[in-house]
Design an enzyme around this catalytic site. Structure first.
Site, mmCIF file in Angstrom:
data_model
loop_
_atom_site.group_PDB
_atom_site.id
_atom_site.type_symbol
_atom_site.label_atom_id
_atom_site.label_comp_id
_atom_site.label_asym_id
_atom_site.label_seq_id
_atom_site.Cartn_x
_atom_site.Cartn_y
_atom_site.Cartn_z
ATOM 1 N N HIS A 105 -0.242 -2.788 -7.066
ATOM 2 C CA HIS A 105 -0.995 -2.517 -6.074
ATOM 3 C C HIS A 105 -2.648 -2.971 -6.605
ATOM 4 O O HIS A 105 -3.179 -2.282 -7.285
ATOM 5 C CB HIS A 105 -0.859 -1.118 -5.786
ATOM 6 C CG HIS A 105 -1.810 -0.825 -4.365
ATOM 7 N ND1 HIS A 105 -2.293 0.581 -4.267
ATOM 8 C CD2 HIS A 105 -2.396 -1.385 -3.527
ATOM 9 C CE1 HIS A 105 -2.977 0.759 -3.203
ATOM 10 N NE2 HIS A 105 -3.126 -0.413 -2.589
ATOM 11 N N GLU A 119 -2.558 -0.313 -9.706
ATOM 12 C CA GLU A 119 -1.436 0.426 -9.952
ATOM 13 C C GLU A 119 -0.298 -0.269 -10.216
ATOM 14 O O GLU A 119 0.025 -1.291 -9.190
ATOM 15 C CB GLU A 119 -1.139 1.339 -8.452
ATOM 16 C CG GLU A 119 -1.874 2.689 -8.472
ATOM 17 C CD GLU A 119 -1.542 3.380 -7.132
ATOM 18 O OE1 GLU A 119 -1.042 4.365 -7.493
ATOM 19 O OE2 GLU A 119 -1.585 2.976 -6.210
ATOM 20 N N SER A 133 0.938 -1.200 -0.129
ATOM 21 C CA SER A 133 -0.003 0.155 -0.094
ATOM 22 C C SER A 133 0.958 1.247 -0.079
ATOM 23 O O SER A 133 0.472 2.326 -0.516
ATOM 24 C CB SER A 133 -0.999 0.059 1.299
ATOM 25 O OG SER A 133 -2.007 -0.993 0.902
#
Length: 281
Positions: free
Chosen positions: A138, A150, A117
């Site tokens: 991500h 991501e 994260s």
């Protein structure tokens, strides 16, 4: 790519295993906790049976997917995988232990993707002898239902590693948005601030959690408010992420809300513990 290694059998790791198995890949899911692996296997089999109720994937893809997932408590089970996705908790000390071990176990050509994260990918890559093969992916929760992720390029990440990751994501119906490395990347550099400030609103008695979330849903069209989102992600993960941002930027705007720290200490971690800002019991 036919054989994927997934490290960490929590909510995210299990979701990654489900998603790749559903699209025909064989997955080795590793966690040192046998209990976590039992829960993961139950969830994979439940998804195979009932995933259509969530509008996720296709029934044809789910047929037999549970048999494409193997479970192990030792990282040595990943010695012959083609790609590794690491999903352990947002704790640099734990990640720093895992990556050198993966480096010695996996083939020299195997890329490592950190599903993190907030921890910078360049820092993670520094714990290996293959920094050009390390990047961030991500995933969003729940993994099988979120079609955009991501993809984070570290300082040393090779373009061929990025291309491999994007192709692999495409095979499981996901679009990768490529961003450069920075703590929190794009999504969590913004989201963690939003959630943390929403917790301050509850702490300061500006509004209860229900009304904070209601404003975001009704006024801005968000499917979930920030505090319900925090419960879904896990308040412990939220706290770890905001602490990474605070340590990385040395900026007081990332200071964790005292109420968030108190709730985590009390074991109120959200959906996974049965109670957070809302009661799930």
């Amino acid at each position: 790519m036919t054989r994927l290694g997934v490290v960490g059998a929590g909510v995210m790791g299990t979701g990654v295993a489900q998603n790749f198995a559903e699209h025909g890949h064989h997955v080795v899911l590793v966690d040192r906790s046998k209990e976590a692996l039992v829960r993961a296997e139950e969830e994979v089999r439940r998804y195979e049976r009932f995933g259509h109720l969530l509008g996720a994937g296709s029934a044809g893809g789910r047929d037999g997917m549970a048999e494409r997932v193997a479970y192990a408590t030792e990282l040595e089970a990943l010695s012959d995988v083609d790609f590794v996705v690491e999903n352990i908790t947002e704790d640099w000390d734990l990640k720093r232990e895992v990556y050198p071990r993966l480096d010695g176990i996996c083939r020299e050509t195997t890329p490592f993707a950190a599903n993190t994260s907030a921890i910078p990918i360049t820092r993670i890559a520094s714990a290996t002898e293959r920094p050009e093969l390390v990047l961030g992916i991500h995933f969003m929760n729940p993994v099988p239902m979120k079609h955009t992720v991501e993809v984070i390029r570290g300082w040393h990440t090779a373009q061929s590693t990025v291309d491999t990751a994007l192709a692999l994501l495409g095979e499981v119906g996901k679009e990768g948005v490529l961003v450069d490395d920075a703590p929190g990347f794009v999504s969590n550099r913004v989201l963690m601030l939003t959630i943390n400030e929403a917790v301050f609103l509850v702490q300061d008695r500006v509004a209860p959690a229900e009304d904070v979330d209601r404003i975001f849903r009704s006024c801005f069209g968000h499917p979930m408010g920030p505090l319900a989102t925090a419960d879904l992600i896990g308040l412990d993960t939220i706290l770890q992420s905001i602490e990474v941002l605070h340590d990385s930027f040395n900026d007081s705007k990332y200071r964790p809300c005292p109420l968030l720290k108190q709730m985590v200490a009390a074991g109120l971690h959200g959906r996974k513990s049965g109670k957070g800002f809302y009661d799930y019991s």
